[in-house]
Design an enzyme around this catalytic site. Structure first.
Site, PDB file in Angstrom:
ATOM      1  N   LYS A  22     -75.783 -89.219 -99.678  1.00  0.00           N
ATOM      2  CA  LYS A  22     -75.036 -88.108 -99.070  1.00  0.00           C
ATOM      3  C   LYS A  22     -75.977 -86.976 -98.666  1.00  0.00           C
ATOM      4  O   LYS A  22     -75.885 -86.448 -97.560  1.00  0.00           O
ATOM      5  CB  LYS A  22     -74.002 -87.568-100.064  1.00  0.00           C
ATOM      6  CG  LYS A  22     -73.365 -86.262 -99.612  1.00  0.00           C
ATOM      7  CD  LYS A  22     -72.335 -85.750-100.579  1.00  0.00           C
ATOM      8  CE  LYS A  22     -72.859 -84.822-101.632  1.00  0.00           C
ATOM      9  NZ  LYS A  22     -73.164 -83.441-101.202  1.00  0.00           N
ATOM     10  N   ASN A  23     -76.887 -86.618 -99.556  1.00  0.00           N
ATOM     11  CA  ASN A  23     -77.726 -85.447 -99.302  1.00  0.00           C
ATOM     12  C   ASN A  23     -78.806 -85.700 -98.258  1.00  0.00           C
ATOM     13  O   ASN A  23     -79.474 -84.760 -97.823  1.00  0.00           O
ATOM     14  CB  ASN A  23     -78.367 -84.951-100.608  1.00  0.00           C
ATOM     15  CG  ASN A  23     -77.357 -84.226-101.477  1.00  0.00           C
ATOM     16  OD1 ASN A  23     -76.211 -84.032-101.084  1.00  0.00           O
ATOM     17  ND2 ASN A  23     -77.773 -83.838-102.664  1.00  0.00           N
ATOM     18  N   CYS A 126     -69.513 -76.443-103.646  1.00  0.00           N
ATOM     19  CA  CYS A 126     -69.276 -76.470-105.091  1.00  0.00           C
ATOM     20  C   CYS A 126     -69.467 -75.085-105.684  1.00  0.00           C
ATOM     21  O   CYS A 126     -70.417 -74.383-105.353  1.00  0.00           O
ATOM     22  CB  CYS A 126     -70.256 -77.412-105.772  1.00  0.00           C
ATOM     23  SG  CYS A 126     -69.889 -79.140-105.518  1.00  0.00           S
ATOM     24  N   ARG A 131     -74.706 -69.188-104.967  1.00  0.00           N
ATOM     25  CA  ARG A 131     -75.627 -70.000-104.176  1.00  0.00           C
ATOM     26  C   ARG A 131     -75.873 -69.280-102.867  1.00  0.00           C
ATOM     27  O   ARG A 131     -75.229 -69.545-101.869  1.00  0.00           O
ATOM     28  CB  ARG A 131     -75.039 -71.396-103.957  1.00  0.00           C
ATOM     29  CG  ARG A 131     -74.927 -72.179-105.241  1.00  0.00           C
ATOM     30  CD  ARG A 131     -74.312 -73.525-105.011  1.00  0.00           C
ATOM     31  NE  ARG A 131     -75.232 -74.487-104.434  1.00  0.00           N
ATOM     32  CZ  ARG A 131     -74.902 -75.769-104.218  1.00  0.00           C
ATOM     33  NH1 ARG A 131     -73.695 -76.194-104.517  1.00  0.00           N
ATOM     34  NH2 ARG A 131     -75.777 -76.596-103.704  1.00  0.00           N
ATOM     35  N   ASP A 316     -78.618 -82.642-110.132  1.00  0.00           N
ATOM     36  CA  ASP A 316     -77.413 -83.392-109.767  1.00  0.00           C
ATOM     37  C   ASP A 316     -77.118 -84.552-110.727  1.00  0.00           C
ATOM     38  O   ASP A 316     -76.102 -85.234-110.577  1.00  0.00           O
ATOM     39  CB  ASP A 316     -77.528 -83.925-108.336  1.00  0.00           C
ATOM     40  CG  ASP A 316     -77.367 -82.823-107.302  1.00  0.00           C
ATOM     41  OD1 ASP A 316     -76.985 -81.706-107.682  1.00  0.00           O
ATOM     42  OD2 ASP A 316     -77.640 -83.085-106.116  1.00  0.00           O
ATOM     43  N   ARG A 408     -65.856 -86.526-102.381  1.00  0.00           N
ATOM     44  CA  ARG A 408     -66.855 -85.848-101.551  1.00  0.00           C
ATOM     45  C   ARG A 408     -68.200 -86.557-101.646  1.00  0.00           C
ATOM     46  O   ARG A 408     -68.982 -86.518-100.690  1.00  0.00           O
ATOM     47  CB  ARG A 408     -67.042 -84.394-102.014  1.00  0.00           C
ATOM     48  CG  ARG A 408     -65.866 -83.494-101.704  1.00  0.00           C
ATOM     49  CD  ARG A 408     -66.213 -82.050-101.987  1.00  0.00           C
ATOM     50  NE  ARG A 408     -67.544 -81.761-101.474  1.00  0.00           N
ATOM     51  CZ  ARG A 408     -68.406 -80.923-102.037  1.00  0.00           C
ATOM     52  NH1 ARG A 408     -68.087 -80.275-103.121  1.00  0.00           N
ATOM     53  NH2 ARG A 408     -69.586 -80.712-101.508  1.00  0.00           N
TER      54      ARG A 408
HETATM   55  C1  UD1 Z   1     -79.245 -79.248-102.462  1.00  0.00           C
HETATM   56  C2  UD1 Z   1     -78.317 -80.413-102.718  1.00  0.00           C
HETATM   57  C3  UD1 Z   1     -77.644 -80.255-104.070  1.00  0.00           C
HETATM   58  C4  UD1 Z   1     -78.688 -80.064-105.152  1.00  0.00           C
HETATM   59  C5  UD1 Z   1     -79.664 -78.953-104.795  1.00  0.00           C
HETATM   60  C6  UD1 Z   1     -80.822 -78.833-105.766  1.00  0.00           C
HETATM   61  C7  UD1 Z   1     -77.549 -81.140-100.554  1.00  0.00           C
HETATM   62  C8  UD1 Z   1     -76.430 -81.269 -99.592  1.00  0.00           C
HETATM   63  N1  UD1 Z   1     -77.305 -80.475-101.684  1.00  0.00           N
HETATM   64  O1  UD1 Z   1     -78.459 -78.070-102.428  1.00  0.00           O
HETATM   65  O2  UD1 Z   1     -76.857 -81.421-104.323  1.00  0.00           O
HETATM   66  O3  UD1 Z   1     -78.058 -79.734-106.368  1.00  0.00           O
HETATM   67  O4  UD1 Z   1     -80.221 -79.181-103.496  1.00  0.00           O
HETATM   68  O5  UD1 Z   1     -81.506 -80.033-105.859  1.00  0.00           O
HETATM   69  O6  UD1 Z   1     -78.633 -81.635-100.313  1.00  0.00           O
HETATM   70  N2  UD1 Z   1     -81.370 -70.427-103.507  1.00  0.00           N
HETATM   71  C9  UD1 Z   1     -81.523 -69.079-103.271  1.00  0.00           C
HETATM   72  N3  UD1 Z   1     -81.476 -68.641-101.977  1.00  0.00           N
HETATM   73  C10 UD1 Z   1     -81.304 -69.480-100.929  1.00  0.00           C
HETATM   74  C11 UD1 Z   1     -81.157 -70.874-101.175  1.00  0.00           C
HETATM   75  C12 UD1 Z   1     -81.199 -71.309-102.474  1.00  0.00           C
HETATM   76  O7  UD1 Z   1     -81.684 -68.296-104.196  1.00  0.00           O
HETATM   77  O8  UD1 Z   1     -81.269 -69.027 -99.792  1.00  0.00           O
HETATM   78  C13 UD1 Z   1     -81.407 -70.927-104.900  1.00  0.00           C
HETATM   79  C14 UD1 Z   1     -80.102 -71.585-105.313  1.00  0.00           C
HETATM   80  O9  UD1 Z   1     -79.162 -70.635-105.756  1.00  0.00           O
HETATM   81  C15 UD1 Z   1     -80.589 -72.473-106.435  1.00  0.00           C
HETATM   82  C16 UD1 Z   1     -81.977 -72.910-105.954  1.00  0.00           C
HETATM   83  O10 UD1 Z   1     -82.361 -71.957-104.979  1.00  0.00           O
HETATM   84  O11 UD1 Z   1     -80.733 -71.748-107.624  1.00  0.00           O
HETATM   85  C17 UD1 Z   1     -82.041 -74.289-105.329  1.00  0.00           C
HETATM   86  O12 UD1 Z   1     -81.063 -74.411-104.337  1.00  0.00           O
HETATM   87  P1  UD1 Z   1     -81.230 -75.375-103.082  1.00  0.00           P
HETATM   88  O13 UD1 Z   1     -82.359 -76.324-103.361  1.00  0.00           O
HETATM   89  O14 UD1 Z   1     -81.318 -74.559-101.862  1.00  0.00           O
HETATM   90  O15 UD1 Z   1     -79.867 -76.187-103.090  1.00  0.00           O
HETATM   91  P2  UD1 Z   1     -79.060 -76.728-101.850  1.00  0.00           P
HETATM   92  O16 UD1 Z   1     -80.001 -77.042-100.732  1.00  0.00           O
HETATM   93  O17 UD1 Z   1     -77.911 -75.853-101.574  1.00  0.00           O
END
Ligand code: UD1
Length: 431
Positions: A22-23, A126, A131, A316, A408
């Protein structure tokens, strides 16, 4: 709303085909917005999130078609889809569509890169802690975009196009890396992404973008270099196998005992998680057809894990591993360092008889000899599947409510488990 009924206590035996990730599928689909040519994706999973993203892309002007079933293909086989964004007809991604899935926010990158403007609703997804998207927006600003927040929408403008730059992420972000990578492919000049996410899904996106004509080096390492090109073309790409689904079923087999071949799985995509499953007492072996997981007799051993960016133990799989540890012969410590508040499964696991104490970012799990079935509530995607794992080993019947969370991210969950001797069925509730 559908529910899933599970009667626990049976070992899992058989084969489980692992779906496309999915990701990886979501950013790959979004990458179709970067070109006016056709992008063909094979092995795309049949998931609610894929369907939701299809609607979002359609709103921007992407034509979408799915190949029909081929001879000899089972109902679980991945789909082949064609995405073609000949013209972007709308650069706005509205709240009604984006609010349900966080990853859909990433359309901002190809929209601004190709069209010089994008208006995208702040995301949902989620409910695991706050986030934010500050780092995604920082990356676009570094590439020369002007960013404004207007009535819940992020408005990005770069009328004269994006320009290559150095992007240094203060923290590893998968979404931030996807966004920076996609935007940089069409920027003028060279972009260097420092502290990039090394998750396999980033490598899969980079591989597909490269087939489309992008010039990328270093994907899969912490420093990615992108030399911008004027336009990208079409390509055909197969989505890599889902490491989270792989790890989930590996943990389920470790939990129930049994012998299952995870077909198409690749151990190198989740070695840290498989090492933890082995340390817990299961045998994990890579074979030609996938990864075989067995546990025959012997206790589940307590194992401490800490979630980390790839190649560490993935956040995850944290909830699923906690479910496994609820039956371990001893106490384990599970530390969550990626997301705040990603322990919503704890109180539901407790309803099945688990003993878990939270201490800041760490859960102390004291294994118990028996779990007992109960009605429980799915709270998010990964949490809900942890309840399924616990239920498979619990005495009696568990009803998991609100399984739309599972839909999902997990394709044909009840069919895959049912084919391996589990007593599981979906109860469809009208309304
Ligand atoms: C993706 C995955 C999700 C997984 C996560 C971490 C998908 C669709 N989702 O989510 O399943 O749990 O990676 O492996 O691929 N953060 C900030 N600012 C930002 C962006 C992120 O502070 O602008 C923080 C987030 O709150 C979190 C950390 O960075 O604490 C990691 O988040 P991120 O790797 O960006 O997660 P996603 O890409 O949303």
């Amino acid at each position: 709303m559908d529910r899933i009924r599970i009667v626990g206590g049976r070992p899992l035996v058989g084969r489980i085909p692992i779906s496309g990730a999915k990701n990886a599928a979501l950013p790959l689909m979004i990458a179709s917005l970067l070109t006016d040519r056709k992008l063909t994706l094979e092995n795309l999973p049949r998931l609610a999130d894929v369907g939701a993203l299809t609607r979002i892309l359609g709103n921007h002007g992407v034509d979408y078609s799915i190949d029909g079933k081929r001879k000899g293909e089972g109902e679980i086989a991945g789909q082949t889809v064609h995405l073609e964004a000949r013209a972007i007809v709308d650069t706005t991604a509205p709240y009604e569509l984006v609010s349900r899935m966080r990853a859909s926010f990433w359309v901002i990158a190809p929209l601004i890169a190709r069209m010089g403007e994008a208006r995208v609703s702040l995301p949902g997804g989620c409910a695991i802690g706050t986030r934010p998207v500050d780092l995604l927006l920082m990356a676009l600003e570094r590439l020369g975009a002007q960013i404004d927040i207007e009535a819940g929408y992020v408005v990005a403008r770069a009328p004269r196009g994006l320009k290559g730059a150095e992007i240094d992420f203060p923290k590893v972000t998968v979404g931030g890396t996807h966004v920076a990578l996609m935007a940089a492919t069409l920027a003028q000049g060279t972009t260097v992404i420092h502290n990039a996410a090394r998750e396999p899904e980033v490598g899969d996106l980079a591989a597909c973008l490269t087939k489309m004509g992008a010039r990328i080096s270093g994907a899969g390492t912490a420093t990615i270099e992108v030399e911008g090109v004027a336009r990208l073309g079409g390509a055909s790409h197969a989505v890599l196998p889902d490491r989270i689904e792989t790890g989930t079923y590996a943990m389920a087999v470790a939990m129930t005992g049994g012998d299952v071949l995870l077909e198409g799985a690749r151990a190198d995509l989740l070695q840290a998680a498989l090492d933890a499953v082995s340390a817990a007492g299961a045998t994990v072996v890579s074979e030609a057809g996938g990864v075989r997981v067995t546990r025959n007799g012997g206790p589940i051993r307590p194992v401490d894990v800490t979630t980390e960016p790839f190649p560490g133990f993935p956040t995850d799989l944290q909830a699923q591993f906690m479910a496994l540890m609820t039956r371990a012969a001893g106490v384990s410590r599970i530390r969550e360092t990626i997301f705040e508040n990603r322990f919503m499964h704890v109180q539901e696991l407790a309803r099945l008889g688990a003993h878990i104490r939270l201490d800041g970012d760490t859960a102390l799990v004291e294994g118990v000899p028996v779990l007992k079935g109960a009605p429980v509530m799915a709270t998010d995607l990964r949490a809900s599947v942890s309840l399924v794992i616990a239920a498979l080993a619990a005495e009696g019947e568990t009803i998991v409510n609100r399984v739309y969370h599972l839909d999902r991210g997990f394709e044909h969950l009840e069919k895959k488990l049912g084919a391996c001797n589990a007593d599981v069925e979906r109860l469809s509730n009208p309304g």
